[in-house]
Design an enzyme around this catalytic site. Structure first.
Site, PDB file in Angstrom:
ATOM      1  N   ASP A 178      40.396  45.098  46.557  1.00  0.00           N
ATOM      2  CA  ASP A 178      41.187  45.473  45.564  1.00  0.00           C
ATOM      3  C   ASP A 178      42.533  45.198  45.516  1.00  0.00           C
ATOM      4  O   ASP A 178      43.404  45.792  44.601  1.00  0.00           O
ATOM      5  CB  ASP A 178      41.037  47.145  45.247  1.00  0.00           C
ATOM      6  CG  ASP A 178      41.462  47.840  46.377  1.00  0.00           C
ATOM      7  OD1 ASP A 178      41.663  47.013  47.450  1.00  0.00           O
ATOM      8  OD2 ASP A 178      41.556  48.887  46.519  1.00  0.00           O
ATOM      9  N   LYS A 181      48.352  56.563  55.276  1.00  0.00           N
ATOM     10  CA  LYS A 181      48.593  57.542  54.464  1.00  0.00           C
ATOM     11  C   LYS A 181      49.777  58.642  54.966  1.00  0.00           C
ATOM     12  O   LYS A 181      49.394  59.777  55.350  1.00  0.00           O
ATOM     13  CB  LYS A 181      47.465  58.376  53.788  1.00  0.00           C
ATOM     14  CG  LYS A 181      46.241  57.280  53.363  1.00  0.00           C
ATOM     15  CD  LYS A 181      46.331  56.883  52.069  1.00  0.00           C
ATOM     16  CE  LYS A 181      45.218  56.196  51.633  1.00  0.00           C
ATOM     17  NZ  LYS A 181      44.772  54.846  52.112  1.00  0.00           N
ATOM     18  N   ASP A 204      47.678  47.193  44.414  1.00  0.00           N
ATOM     19  CA  ASP A 204      46.263  47.422  44.489  1.00  0.00           C
ATOM     20  C   ASP A 204      45.825  47.897  43.233  1.00  0.00           C
ATOM     21  O   ASP A 204      46.449  48.842  42.618  1.00  0.00           O
ATOM     22  CB  ASP A 204      46.329  48.462  45.664  1.00  0.00           C
ATOM     23  CG  ASP A 204      45.097  49.177  45.860  1.00  0.00           C
ATOM     24  OD1 ASP A 204      44.277  49.340  44.998  1.00  0.00           O
ATOM     25  OD2 ASP A 204      44.901  49.818  46.750  1.00  0.00           O
TER      26      ASP A 204
HETATM   27  N1  GDD Z   1      32.008  47.120  52.990  1.00  0.00           N
HETATM   28  C1  GDD Z   1      32.738  48.185  52.950  1.00  0.00           C
HETATM   29  N2  GDD Z   1      32.456  49.520  53.771  1.00  0.00           N
HETATM   30  N3  GDD Z   1      34.004  48.036  52.122  1.00  0.00           N
HETATM   31  C2  GDD Z   1      34.704  49.402  52.336  1.00  0.00           C
HETATM   32  C3  GDD Z   1      34.474  50.548  52.752  1.00  0.00           C
HETATM   33  C4  GDD Z   1      33.201  50.556  53.409  1.00  0.00           C
HETATM   34  O1  GDD Z   1      32.705  51.468  54.035  1.00  0.00           O
HETATM   35  N4  GDD Z   1      35.270  51.453  52.588  1.00  0.00           N
HETATM   36  C5  GDD Z   1      36.132  50.719  51.791  1.00  0.00           C
HETATM   37  N5  GDD Z   1      35.754  49.598  51.770  1.00  0.00           N
HETATM   38  C6  GDD Z   1      36.631  48.709  50.794  1.00  0.00           C
HETATM   39  C7  GDD Z   1      37.154  48.881  49.487  1.00  0.00           C
HETATM   40  O2  GDD Z   1      36.044  48.562  48.698  1.00  0.00           O
HETATM   41  C8  GDD Z   1      38.326  48.347  49.065  1.00  0.00           C
HETATM   42  O3  GDD Z   1      38.194  47.073  48.714  1.00  0.00           O
HETATM   43  C9  GDD Z   1      39.047  48.547  50.721  1.00  0.00           C
HETATM   44  O4  GDD Z   1      37.934  48.437  51.279  1.00  0.00           O
HETATM   45  C10 GDD Z   1      39.871  49.128  50.946  1.00  0.00           C
HETATM   46  O5  GDD Z   1      39.410  50.583  50.606  1.00  0.00           O
HETATM   47  P1  GDD Z   1      40.192  51.596  49.599  1.00  0.00           P
HETATM   48  O6  GDD Z   1      39.659  52.845  49.594  1.00  0.00           O
HETATM   49  O7  GDD Z   1      40.954  51.013  48.288  1.00  0.00           O
HETATM   50  O8  GDD Z   1      41.743  51.898  50.524  1.00  0.00           O
HETATM   51  P2  GDD Z   1      43.160  52.534  50.242  1.00  0.00           P
HETATM   52  O9  GDD Z   1      43.614  51.538  49.028  1.00  0.00           O
HETATM   53  O10 GDD Z   1      43.284  53.967  50.049  1.00  0.00           O
HETATM   54  O11 GDD Z   1      44.242  51.928  51.531  1.00  0.00           O
HETATM   55  C11 GDD Z   1      43.610  50.390  51.952  1.00  0.00           C
HETATM   56  O12 GDD Z   1      44.445  49.764  51.223  1.00  0.00           O
HETATM   57  C12 GDD Z   1      45.979  49.718  51.132  1.00  0.00           C
HETATM   58  C13 GDD Z   1      46.395  48.601  50.121  1.00  0.00           C
HETATM   59  O13 GDD Z   1      46.041  48.609  49.158  1.00  0.00           O
HETATM   60  C14 GDD Z   1      44.075  50.621  53.478  1.00  0.00           C
HETATM   61  O14 GDD Z   1      43.941  49.714  54.033  1.00  0.00           O
HETATM   62  C15 GDD Z   1      45.810  50.645  53.420  1.00  0.00           C
HETATM   63  O15 GDD Z   1      46.516  50.660  54.737  1.00  0.00           O
HETATM   64  C16 GDD Z   1      46.651  49.928  52.707  1.00  0.00           C
HETATM   65  O16 GDD Z   1      47.848  50.191  52.639  1.00  0.00           O
HETATM   66 MG    MG Z   2      42.782  50.140  47.526  1.00  0.00          MG
END
Ligand code: GDD
Ligand code: MG
Length: 346
Positions: free
Chosen positions: A106, A157, A217
């Site tokens: 994303d 976070k 994001d």
């Molecule tokens: N295959 C798979 N399985 N993908 C997953 C899973 C899972 O269990 N859980 C999450 N993902 C994928 C989501 O589809 C997304 O593309 C990505 O991993 C990150 O998950 P998010 O839920 O969007 O996390 P976030 O935005 O709260 O935080 C993450 O992204 C930030 C940057 O945008 C973390 O990596 C943070 O450290 C980072 O700053």
């Molecule tokens: Mg995200």
């Protein structure tokens, strides 16, 4: 060089847009989001892509198939239940045999990955994370580095008192297969909470590469809208912008600014104004309606004299005459009857 895109999250923060469309497929300027990420990989000559799926996998596989149409080779791994970001990488271990670019599914950016890969190789790193500066790190993973770029601290976070710098994890990693040794098989495991802190504790060569240009994001409706507006404004140098050709069912009095991307299959009636917006396929926009700073997904009907402003409108909605939608997000198939007023502008 291989790549793995983490595309298995449920996209809960992007609801209602992810109720019927998995987050990696929501369109940006009328193209599925993942195409932007695949373009980024292709530019760095990484054409082997593993898509790691869990939520609505068939919708993604059905559209992208083996990737031939997009100039990449796609293989898929599907988790029966989500294994978390690192668990998903571990789950693909059978397909991984060299340095891998791992991507959150994303993040939208036009970073040159070849530079990051070269940086990683020069330092003989076991892991390199791309870092982006943001005004408020609390929704992300905060990453502190020293002058040489070594990662010193990773706090997912962070609470307000834990915020010590403005660089966050941009969700792009270059990983050596050795990282797999830090992840147990078959159980949920996260890079952010478990693997990165462990790499730090074991003193592995773990680096951050700071990227100060475009990064976002797309995981909330406001951010998704902004990503669309950024792309049509040419702020993201990735895919060519879609054609701005007028379709044959656009009335000649329709006013379209130079930025807007309107699918040529739409029917657009007299006196309609579309400013700084994206309109998907087969919409029916009636006389004198106005659409500005918005994304309208395909199959939606907008009635005469309606105004849609600063909004995201899902697929196949029906917006009646004289309706105003301002700063709102409508899920697929929403119906607003004539004269309704929706959103924070009212
Ligand atoms: N295959 C798979 N399985 N993908 C997953 C899973 C899972 O269990 N859980 C999450 N993902 C994928 C989501 O589809 C997304 O593309 C990505 O991993 C990150 O998950 P998010 O839920 O969007 O996390 P976030 O935005 O709260 O935080 C993450 O992204 C930030 C940057 O945008 C973390 O990596 C943070 O450290 C980072 O700053
Ligand atoms: Mg995200």
């Amino acid at each position: 060089m291989q790549s793995l895109i983490l595309a298995g999250g449920k996209g809960t923060r992007l609801r209602p847009l992810t109720m019927h469309t998995p987050k990696p497929m929501v369109p940006i300027a009328n193209r599925p989001f993942l195409l932007y990420q695949m373009e980024l990989l292709k530019r760095a000559r990484v054409s082997d892509v593993i898509l790691s799926l869990s939520y609505q996998p068939q919708k993604i596989e059905h559209k992208l198939t083996d990737g031939t149409d997009y100039g990449v080779r796609i293989s898929y791994t599907v988790e029966a239940s989500p294994l978390g970001t690192a668990g998903a990488y571990r789950n693909a271990a059978g397909l991984i045999n060299e340095t891998t670019v791992v991507f959150n599914g994303d993040v939208l950016t036009d970073i040159d990955l070849s530079d990051v890969i070269a940086y990683h190789r020069e330092r003989e790193a076991v892991a390199t994370i791309v870092l982006a500066p943001v005004p408020n790190p609390s929704d992300y993973g905060l990453v502190e580095t020293d002058e040489q770029g070594h990662v010193r601290r990773f706090v997912e976070k962070p609470k307000p008192e834990e915020i010590t710098c403005d660089t966050i994890n941009a969700g792009i990693y270059i990983l050596e297969p050795r990282v797999l040794d830090y992840i147990p098989e078959g159980e949920p495991f996260m890079f952010e909470y478990e693997v990165f802190p462990r790499l730090l504790a074991s003193g592995e060569p773990f680096f951050g590469y700071v990227w100060r240009d475009y990064w976002r994001d797309i995981g909330t409706p406001a951010s998704y809208l902004q990503a669309n507006l950024d792309v049509i404004a040419g702020r993201v140098k990735l895919l060519d912008l879609p054609s701005r050709e007028r379709g044959d069912k656009f009335d000649e009095t329709v006013e379209l600014d130079a930025r807007s991307v309107v699918d040529p299959s739409c029917t657009i009636k007299a006196g309609v104004r579309i400013i700084n917006s994206v309109v998907g396929g087969n919409c029916y926009i009636e006389d004198r309606a106005r659409i500005e700073n918005s994304v309208v997904r395909g199959g939606t009907r907008i009635g005469p004299n309606a105004t849609v402003s600063g909004a995201v409108v899902g697929k196949s909605c029906h917006i009646g005459r004289m309706v105003t939608v301002e700063g709102a997000v409508l899920g697929d198939k929403s119906v607003l009857t004539d004269y309704s007023q929706v959103g924070d502008g009212n």
